[in-house]
Scaffold this active site. Sequence first.
Site, PDB file in Angstrom:
ATOM      1  N   ASP A  22       0.920  -1.191   0.095  1.00  0.00           N
ATOM      2  CA  ASP A  22      -0.003  -0.190   0.040  1.00  0.00           C
ATOM      3  C   ASP A  22       1.034   1.273  -0.014  1.00  0.00           C
ATOM      4  OD1 ASP A  22      -2.373   1.569   0.420  1.00  0.00           O
ATOM      5  OD2 ASP A  22      -1.428   1.963   2.394  1.00  0.00           O
TER       6      ASP A  22
ATOM      7  N   ASP B 133      -0.159   5.081   1.088  1.00  0.00           N
ATOM      8  CA  ASP B 133      -0.287   5.900   1.906  1.00  0.00           C
ATOM      9  C   ASP B 133      -0.208   5.294   3.193  1.00  0.00           C
ATOM     10  OD1 ASP B 133      -0.649   8.581   0.235  1.00  0.00           O
ATOM     11  OD2 ASP B 133      -2.363   7.353  -0.376  1.00  0.00           O
TER      12      ASP B 133
ATOM     13  N   GLY C 289      -5.475   2.715  -3.042  1.00  0.00           N
ATOM     14  CA  GLY C 289      -6.614   3.444  -3.698  1.00  0.00           C
ATOM     15  C   GLY C 289      -6.429   4.565  -4.426  1.00  0.00           C
TER      16      GLY C 289
ATOM     17  N   LYS D 224      -8.414  -5.178  -3.287  1.00  0.00           N
ATOM     18  CA  LYS D 224      -7.154  -5.446  -3.661  1.00  0.00           C
ATOM     19  C   LYS D 224      -6.738  -7.112  -3.492  1.00  0.00           C
ATOM     20  CE  LYS D 224      -5.285  -1.309  -1.750  1.00  0.00           C
ATOM     21  NZ  LYS D 224      -4.286  -0.539  -0.568  1.00  0.00           N
TER      22      LYS D 224
ATOM     23  N   ASP E  13      -2.001  -0.774   5.932  1.00  0.00           N
ATOM     24  CA  ASP E  13      -2.356  -0.051   7.246  1.00  0.00           C
ATOM     25  C   ASP E  13      -3.780   0.420   7.324  1.00  0.00           C
ATOM     26  OD1 ASP E  13      -2.487   3.495   7.008  1.00  0.00           O
ATOM     27  OD2 ASP E  13      -1.920   2.146   5.387  1.00  0.00           O
TER      28      ASP E  13
ATOM     29  N   ASN F 233      -8.918  -0.551   3.694  1.00  0.00           N
ATOM     30  CA  ASN F 233      -9.101  -1.178   2.335  1.00  0.00           C
ATOM     31  C   ASN F 233      -7.884  -2.108   1.974  1.00  0.00           C
ATOM     32  OD1 ASN F 233      -7.391   0.815   2.401  1.00  0.00           O
ATOM     33  ND2 ASN F 233      -7.412   1.178   0.192  1.00  0.00           N
TER      34      ASN F 233
END
Length: 267
Positions: free
Chosen positions: A8, A10, A43, A194, A217, A220
């Site tokens: 991921d 962010d 995302g 995902k 984290d 999602n």
Amino acid sequence: MYKIIVLDLDGTLMSSKNQILPETKKALIRAQERGIKVVLASGRPTFGMVKAAKELRLDEFGGFTLSYNGGRIICAQSGDRIYDDSLTPEIAHELYDLAKEMNINIMAYEEEHIVTVDDDQWIQKESFINDMPIKKVEDFKTAVTFNTVKCLCTGEPDYLEGVEKKFQERLGERLSVMRSMPFFLEIMPQNINKAYSLQKLCDHLGIDKSEMIACGDGYNDLPMIEFAGLGVAMANAVAEVKERANYITKSNDENGILHVIEKFMAV
């Protein structure tokens, strides 16, 4: 042996200053030099992932970007789309009406900019994170005549938590609804997450999910953390992610991804 690491952006790969820490970048490049595939799964829209992908030289090593929470997979080397799904303009218009009914803001995505009639702090944040300008329009339905991989709704976190449940009740049989951050509510085609898209990528590469590490984290990230052979939560992850992960690493400001690579990939 793990052959692929999925990250991921962010709150995971990116520090709180929206940067890839130098030590982590070096480790990811070393991993790719040894044949490990790196996938950025976010995302974010595809355009908002280009800078990180170039910084990690994914185009040189044949890595992948999984954008829009799984709605699109692109090979960084060839530019080929491995998977692509999107919302029609008619669905986007329906979501706009529902957002206005619930008193929250909404945006859609063209290739390189955000389309919205609204302008709040979270829309500004989305624009900043992805380096995508905001195209503010007077009439959302007139402006959105294109397919959009997702629509993103924004609002106060406590209020948006209740809205998420209402959206799921109204749309859950047709569309995928989930919060990526407390103030971001994402609506995408059904089954898009995902994990679903990573299975498509595994099929494309001919590898098994047991050979995959996935780090995240946020809410999602839950599907991919449960999907991968090794699901890793950042120290700064939300509680649900930590509870379901196989391993908890250091935070995104403490080279948490570097720690994972050194511990599980011997790079």
